[in-house]
Design a protein around this motif. Structure first.
Motif: not given
Length: 187
Positions: A129-130, A136-137, A152-155
């Motif tokens: 998790v990056l 978050t990747y 990919i989570e988030g914007e």
């Protein structure tokens, strides 16, 4: 009489050295240290300072692949090089993750890059998790071939000529996968 005074003096010294006030001081200092560490962890930038965790070496050169044959049980035939992104539109991005930066590079132009320097990472089994401040990747190894799925989570990340594939493999393993010939295209 001297022996009694000497014995009482030694007893007093031992009692004062073991007094509860000393224990209170130690406890206060210990709790202050814990609070200071907690605050510094919360306010520190999102860099991973845990020397025990490292970004997997395979992540230094990840290349995009796609599902070519959903019915195949052979991983190297199921996944392969995406024709459109590599040959026609040339808009796919390679992914490189090291301990201090994430780099997205256009598959057709080595100079067309996008770098992310401020991130933290953690390894949880076959998942890395990056985290950045915007997204978050999640790179999860879904096959030992090696095949990694990128979530990919988030914007939403919108980059010109650097479209992220859902699946990646290592540059070293790429020749083992099914390959489309680009033909007249220069991909």
């Amino acid at each position: 009489m001297k022996n009694v005074i000497t014995t009482l003096s030694i007893a007093m010294i031992l009692l004062t050295s073991c007094s509860p006030s000393t224990e209170k001081k130690v406890k206060k200092e210990g709790s202050t240290v814990v609070k200071a560490e907690t605050v510094s962890t919360i306010t520190s930038p999102e860099k991973n300072t845990d020397s025990k965790e490292v970004v997997p070496a395979d992540f230094a050169e990840l290349v995009p692949i796609d599902v070519l044959n959903t019915k195949s049980t052979n991983t190297y035939e199921k996944y392969g090089i995406e024709f459109s992104g590599n040959c026609y539109s040339c808009d796919l991005a390679r992914l490189s993750v090291t301990h201090n930066k994430i780099v997205l590079t256009n598959v057709c132009d080595e100079k067309d890059t996008f770098e992310i320097n401020d991130f933290s990472f953690s390894n949880q089994g076959n998942t890395t998790v990056l985290k950045t401040s915007e997204r978050t990747y999640i790179l999860k190894q879904i096959d030992k071939a090696p095949v990694y799925e990128l979530i990919i989570e988030g914007e939403k990340l919108e980059l010109k000529n650097k479209r992220l594939s859902k699946y990646f493999t290592t540059k070293k393993a790429l020749p083992l996968f099914a390959e489309h010939d680009c033909g007249d295209f220069e991909g």
